[in-house]
Each structure stands twice: as C-alpha cells, then as structure tokens.
Design a protein around this motif. Structure first.
Motif, PDB file in Angstrom:
ATOM      1  N   LEU A  85       0.849  -1.183   0.000  1.00  0.00           N
ATOM      2  CA  LEU A  85       0.000   0.000   0.000  1.00  0.00           C
ATOM      3  C   LEU A  85       0.887   1.236   0.000  1.00  0.00           C
ATOM      4  O   LEU A  85       1.592   1.510   0.974  1.00  0.00           O
ATOM      5  CB  LEU A  85      -0.909  -0.008   1.239  1.00  0.00           C
ATOM      6  N   SER A  86       0.840   1.986  -1.070  1.00  0.00           N
ATOM      7  CA  SER A  86       1.646   3.199  -1.185  1.00  0.00           C
ATOM      8  C   SER A  86       1.070   4.293  -0.303  1.00  0.00           C
ATOM      9  O   SER A  86      -0.099   4.248   0.118  1.00  0.00           O
ATOM     10  CB  SER A  86       1.679   3.675  -2.632  1.00  0.00           C
ATOM     11  N   ASP A  87       1.876   5.308  -0.029  1.00  0.00           N
ATOM     12  CA  ASP A  87       1.392   6.455   0.732  1.00  0.00           C
ATOM     13  C   ASP A  87       0.219   7.124   0.026  1.00  0.00           C
ATOM     14  O   ASP A  87      -0.738   7.571   0.668  1.00  0.00           O
ATOM     15  CB  ASP A  87       2.523   7.466   0.941  1.00  0.00           C
ATOM     16  N   ALA A  88       0.283   7.185  -1.299  1.00  0.00           N
ATOM     17  CA  ALA A  88      -0.803   7.809  -2.072  1.00  0.00           C
ATOM     18  C   ALA A  88      -2.098   7.028  -1.907  1.00  0.00           C
ATOM     19  O   ALA A  88      -3.185   7.615  -1.782  1.00  0.00           O
ATOM     20  CB  ALA A  88      -0.413   7.904  -3.540  1.00  0.00           C
ATOM     21  N   ALA A  89      -2.003   5.691  -1.911  1.00  0.00           N
ATOM     22  CA  ALA A  89      -3.198   4.866  -1.742  1.00  0.00           C
ATOM     23  C   ALA A  89      -3.807   5.080  -0.365  1.00  0.00           C
ATOM     24  O   ALA A  89      -5.033   5.213  -0.224  1.00  0.00           O
ATOM     25  CB  ALA A  89      -2.845   3.392  -1.947  1.00  0.00           C
ATOM     26  N   LEU A  90      -2.969   5.137   0.647  1.00  0.00           N
ATOM     27  CA  LEU A  90      -3.467   5.356   2.001  1.00  0.00           C
ATOM     28  C   LEU A  90      -4.145   6.719   2.128  1.00  0.00           C
ATOM     29  O   LEU A  90      -5.207   6.848   2.747  1.00  0.00           O
ATOM     30  CB  LEU A  90      -2.312   5.259   2.998  1.00  0.00           C
ATOM     31  N   GLU A  91      -3.550   7.740   1.549  1.00  0.00           N
ATOM     32  CA  GLU A  91      -4.129   9.085   1.619  1.00  0.00           C
ATOM     33  C   GLU A  91      -5.468   9.153   0.888  1.00  0.00           C
ATOM     34  O   GLU A  91      -6.357   9.923   1.267  1.00  0.00           O
ATOM     35  CB  GLU A  91      -3.157  10.098   1.021  1.00  0.00           C
ATOM     36  N   ALA A  92      -5.623   8.332  -0.166  1.00  0.00           N
ATOM     37  CA  ALA A  92      -6.862   8.350  -0.949  1.00  0.00           C
ATOM     38  C   ALA A  92      -8.069   7.878  -0.142  1.00  0.00           C
ATOM     39  O   ALA A  92      -9.210   8.142  -0.531  1.00  0.00           O
ATOM     40  CB  ALA A  92      -6.701   7.478  -2.200  1.00  0.00           C
ATOM     41  N   TRP A  93      -7.827   7.189   0.971  1.00  0.00           N
ATOM     42  CA  TRP A  93      -8.941   6.713   1.786  1.00  0.00           C
ATOM     43  C   TRP A  93      -9.559   7.821   2.618  1.00  0.00           C
ATOM     44  O   TRP A  93     -10.613   7.629   3.228  1.00  0.00           O
ATOM     45  CB  TRP A  93      -8.488   5.587   2.711  1.00  0.00           C
ATOM     46  N   GLY A  94      -8.914   8.980   2.654  1.00  0.00           N
ATOM     47  CA  GLY A  94      -9.483  10.113   3.373  1.00  0.00           C
ATOM     48  C   GLY A  94      -8.965  10.235   4.795  1.00  0.00           C
ATOM     49  O   GLY A  94      -7.886   9.740   5.131  1.00  0.00           O
ATOM     50  N   ALA A  95      -9.741  10.889   5.627  1.00  0.00           N
ATOM     51  CA  ALA A  95      -9.339  11.196   7.004  1.00  0.00           C
ATOM     52  C   ALA A  95      -9.081   9.918   7.796  1.00  0.00           C
ATOM     53  O   ALA A  95      -9.588   8.841   7.436  1.00  0.00           O
ATOM     54  CB  ALA A  95     -10.435  12.008   7.676  1.00  0.00           C
ATOM     55  N   PRO A  96      -8.305  10.021   8.869  1.00  0.00           N
ATOM     56  CA  PRO A  96      -8.053   8.843   9.703  1.00  0.00           C
ATOM     57  C   PRO A  96      -9.356   8.224  10.226  1.00  0.00           C
ATOM     58  O   PRO A  96     -10.386   8.894  10.346  1.00  0.00           O
ATOM     59  CB  PRO A  96      -7.199   9.410  10.846  1.00  0.00           C
ATOM     60  N   PHE A  97      -9.276   6.953  10.576  1.00  0.00           N
ATOM     61  CA  PHE A  97     -10.448   6.174  10.967  1.00  0.00           C
ATOM     62  C   PHE A  97     -10.491   5.948  12.473  1.00  0.00           C
ATOM     63  O   PHE A  97      -9.474   6.010  13.166  1.00  0.00           O
ATOM     64  CB  PHE A  97     -10.439   4.833  10.236  1.00  0.00           C
ATOM     65  N   ASP A  98     -11.700   5.659  12.960  1.00  0.00           N
ATOM     66  CA  ASP A  98     -11.894   5.274  14.358  1.00  0.00           C
ATOM     67  C   ASP A  98     -11.771   3.766  14.536  1.00  0.00           C
ATOM     68  O   ASP A  98     -11.506   3.294  15.642  1.00  0.00           O
ATOM     69  CB  ASP A  98     -13.285   5.695  14.855  1.00  0.00           C
ATOM     70  N   LEU A  99     -12.000   3.031  13.441  1.00  0.00           N
ATOM     71  CA  LEU A  99     -11.976   1.574  13.534  1.00  0.00           C
ATOM     72  C   LEU A  99     -11.559   0.966  12.208  1.00  0.00           C
ATOM     73  O   LEU A  99     -12.005   1.405  11.142  1.00  0.00           O
ATOM     74  CB  LEU A  99     -13.359   1.033  13.937  1.00  0.00           C
ATOM     75  N   LEU A 100     -10.693  -0.053  12.285  1.00  0.00           N
ATOM     76  CA  LEU A 100     -10.322  -0.865  11.129  1.00  0.00           C
ATOM     77  C   LEU A 100     -10.966  -2.232  11.294  1.00  0.00           C
ATOM     78  O   LEU A 100     -10.841  -2.854  12.359  1.00  0.00           O
ATOM     79  CB  LEU A 100      -8.806  -1.028  11.031  1.00  0.00           C
ATOM     80  N   LEU A 101     -11.628  -2.705  10.265  1.00  0.00           N
ATOM     81  CA  LEU A 101     -12.321  -3.991  10.310  1.00  0.00           C
ATOM     82  C   LEU A 101     -11.673  -4.958   9.322  1.00  0.00           C
ATOM     83  O   LEU A 101     -11.596  -4.679   8.125  1.00  0.00           O
ATOM     84  CB  LEU A 101     -13.800  -3.783   9.964  1.00  0.00           C
ATOM     85  N   PHE A 102     -11.187  -6.089   9.838  1.00  0.00           N
ATOM     86  CA  PHE A 102     -10.570  -7.133   9.010  1.00  0.00           C
ATOM     87  C   PHE A 102     -11.327  -8.431   9.254  1.00  0.00           C
ATOM     88  O   PHE A 102     -10.945  -9.236  10.114  1.00  0.00           O
ATOM     89  CB  PHE A 102      -9.095  -7.338   9.382  1.00  0.00           C
ATOM     90  N   SER A 103     -12.408  -8.651   8.545  1.00  0.00           N
ATOM     91  CA  SER A 103     -13.211  -9.858   8.745  1.00  0.00           C
ATOM     92  C   SER A 103     -12.857 -10.893   7.683  1.00  0.00           C
ATOM     93  O   SER A 103     -13.252 -10.779   6.527  1.00  0.00           O
ATOM     94  CB  SER A 103     -14.706  -9.516   8.697  1.00  0.00           C
ATOM     95  N   HIS A 104     -12.090 -11.881   8.075  1.00  0.00           N
ATOM     96  CA  HIS A 104     -11.693 -12.990   7.202  1.00  0.00           C
ATOM     97  C   HIS A 104     -11.024 -12.496   5.920  1.00  0.00           C
ATOM     98  O   HIS A 104     -11.407 -12.861   4.811  1.00  0.00           O
ATOM     99  CB  HIS A 104     -12.901 -13.884   6.895  1.00  0.00           C
ATOM    100  N   VAL A 105     -10.009 -11.673   6.111  1.00  0.00           N
ATOM    101  CA  VAL A 105      -9.218 -11.196   4.978  1.00  0.00           C
ATOM    102  C   VAL A 105      -7.726 -11.459   5.190  1.00  0.00           C
ATOM    103  O   VAL A 105      -7.014 -11.796   4.249  1.00  0.00           O
ATOM    104  CB  VAL A 105      -9.496  -9.699   4.710  1.00  0.00           C
ATOM    105  N   LEU A 106      -7.245 -11.347   6.428  1.00  0.00           N
ATOM    106  CA  LEU A 106      -5.803 -11.444   6.673  1.00  0.00           C
ATOM    107  C   LEU A 106      -5.242 -12.825   6.343  1.00  0.00           C
ATOM    108  O   LEU A 106      -4.090 -12.953   5.928  1.00  0.00           O
ATOM    109  CB  LEU A 106      -5.496 -11.085   8.134  1.00  0.00           C
ATOM    110  N   GLU A 107      -6.055 -13.862   6.492  1.00  0.00           N
ATOM    111  CA  GLU A 107      -5.572 -15.215   6.175  1.00  0.00           C
ATOM    112  C   GLU A 107      -5.354 -15.419   4.677  1.00  0.00           C
ATOM    113  O   GLU A 107      -4.718 -16.398   4.264  1.00  0.00           O
ATOM    114  CB  GLU A 107      -6.532 -16.278   6.707  1.00  0.00           C
ATOM    115  N   ASN A 108      -5.866 -14.504   3.869  1.00  0.00           N
ATOM    116  CA  ASN A 108      -5.709 -14.600   2.419  1.00  0.00           C
ATOM    117  C   ASN A 108      -4.465 -13.886   1.901  1.00  0.00           C
ATOM    118  O   ASN A 108      -4.208 -13.896   0.695  1.00  0.00           O
ATOM    119  CB  ASN A 108      -6.939 -14.005   1.723  1.00  0.00           C
ATOM    120  N   LEU A 109      -3.697 -13.286   2.806  1.00  0.00           N
ATOM    121  CA  LEU A 109      -2.565 -12.453   2.399  1.00  0.00           C
ATOM    122  C   LEU A 109      -1.232 -13.154   2.632  1.00  0.00           C
ATOM    123  O   LEU A 109      -1.079 -13.947   3.565  1.00  0.00           O
ATOM    124  CB  LEU A 109      -2.588 -11.134   3.161  1.00  0.00           C
ATOM    125  N   ILE A 110      -0.259 -12.818   1.802  1.00  0.00           N
ATOM    126  CA  ILE A 110       1.082 -13.375   1.954  1.00  0.00           C
ATOM    127  C   ILE A 110       1.726 -12.872   3.239  1.00  0.00           C
ATOM    128  O   ILE A 110       2.360 -13.635   3.971  1.00  0.00           O
ATOM    129  CB  ILE A 110       1.950 -13.013   0.734  1.00  0.00           C
TER     130      ILE A 110
END
Length: 237
Positions: A85-110
């Motif tokens: 995830l590039s800095d530009a991609a992260l900035e494109a998500w907008g303002a900082p978040f109160d919560l990050l939700l990872f529901s059955h996604v992390l097991e799919n990543l290298i």
C-alpha cells in the motif's frame, strides 16, 4: 467516490449474511470505519443499521464486489493488498479512521502483519481494530487431519485462497502482540460442539446452546470455528 484500479486481478464476489461475532465487538461511538476486505458490504449493511450516521470506506479485490457493496459504503477502493500500500493509496482513503475492520481477509494475504501495520497508520490513536480469522484446529479439521486428509476446498477453513493459517491461541500472538502500540482488549470464539442428533430436537435448544457456550469457554482452540479480536491502537513506531 469509487476508485477502481484496473490493474488488480479479479476475485469472485464474497457475499454472506454478515458476521455477528465481529459486529458484536464494534464499540459504540465509532464514526468512521475502514472495512478491509469488505466483500459484498454485508458487515457494512449491519453496521449502518446499528451505528446510525457511521461513515464506512471499503477495500476490495474484486470489481464485481464494488457494484454489490456500493449501496452500503460511502467510498470503495479496489486494491491488491499483497502488492503493498503506497502512501498515495493510504491518503486516498481520506481522514483517519476510528476503527479498522478485518473480517476474514488477513488469512488470504502473503504478509498479513505487514498489511495490518500499514493500515494502522490510518487509524486514530485510541482507535480500534477488529480482526476475525478461521481456527484451523477446530475439531472438524482435526478429524480430517487425523484421517490423513489435507485437501483444499472452495470455502471454509481450508479454502484454497488461504495463504496463512491461525488458531484461536495464535491469532492474537501472531497479529496483535508483534505490533507495538496495539493492545488486545477482547477475544471471542464462535463455533459448536459435535452434538449430532441433539441439535435436531427443537426442545433441546437451551441445552445444546448451554453446552456450546461451556465448550467454547473451556476449549476454544478445539471448538471454535473462528475467532474475533478487538484491539486498541495507542500509536507506535
């Protein structure tokens, strides 16, 4: 606004009824949520009903999911988390978040820990992360292993898309403990005991529900099919 990166590979749409154990861990008062691996927007749909006024940004790997999830999200981005995830991609998500939700996604990543760390840079200090992963040592999977079977499937714990495997016991030690500034607040199992015919007796529901709760409380690594974690971010290096 919807951002679609045409260079990402397509994935089949992931649609379900939402994950109640994950949703039960979302604290009251959160206003802005990043749903990483949002699928068809099922968790987002429930969150809008239970947290009025919440703003939800989704990340998906499938352009098909964009159209399915769009009604439940304020913004959605198609990204390949394994490419970094590039800095530009992260900035494109907008303002900082109160919560990050990872529901059955992390097991799919290298490298799920690297992705989690990058996403945490967009979380407000004092914000929360909710993580759900399958438990590979649930009793049904153990029985398969004891019989000498290890065969990937299209869905479930041995989904052929899974790159990493976790247990109830290792989920927090692998995904929370290594990150400075991330503190475990709660961990909940979801699963059931092998009660067979008892579950077909309608009047037996109070009994088997009580047995499930007792079994999950005493032996979560044996009986939980998945585990969900709530952690709080205090900031870190």
């Amino acid at each position: 606004m919807t951002e679609i990166d045409k260079s990402t590979r397509l994935a089949a749409p992931y649609v379900n009824a939402g994950n109640d154990v994950v949703l039960s861990l979302v604290p009251a008062g959160v206003r802005r949520i990043l749903d990483v691996g949002c699928g068809g927007g099922d968790n987002a749909r429930h969150l809008r009903a239970t947290h009025p006024g919440v703003e939800i940004v989704g990340l998906t790997h499938s352009e098909e999911e964009v159209e399915i999830a769009r009604p439940y999200l304020d913004a959605i981005h198609v990204v390949d988390l394994d490419r970094g995830l590039s800095d530009a991609a992260l900035e494109a998500w907008g303002a900082p978040f109160d919560l990050l939700l990872f529901s059955h996604v992390l097991e799919n990543l290298i490298d799920p820990l690297a992705t989690l760390r990058r996403c945490l840079t967009r979380l407000q200090p004092g914000g929360y992360a909710v993580i759900a992963v399958p438990n590979v040592l649930e009793w049904r999977t153990r029985m398969k292993f004891l019989r000498g079977h290890f065969v990937y499937t299209e869905h479930g714990i041995l989904d052929r898309a899974h790159m990493r495997f976790f247990t109830y016991e290792t989920a927090s030690t692998e995904l929370v403990a290594p990150i400075e500034g991330l503190a475990l607040l709660d961990q909940r199992p979801r699963g059931a005991l092998p009660l067979g015919p008892l579950r077909r007796i309608g009047a037996g529901r109070p009994l088997w529900s009580a047995l499930d709760r007792a079994g999950l409380r005493r032996r979560p690594n044996l009986f939980s099919r998945e585990t969900a974690i709530l952690a709080r971010w205090g900031g870190g290096s």
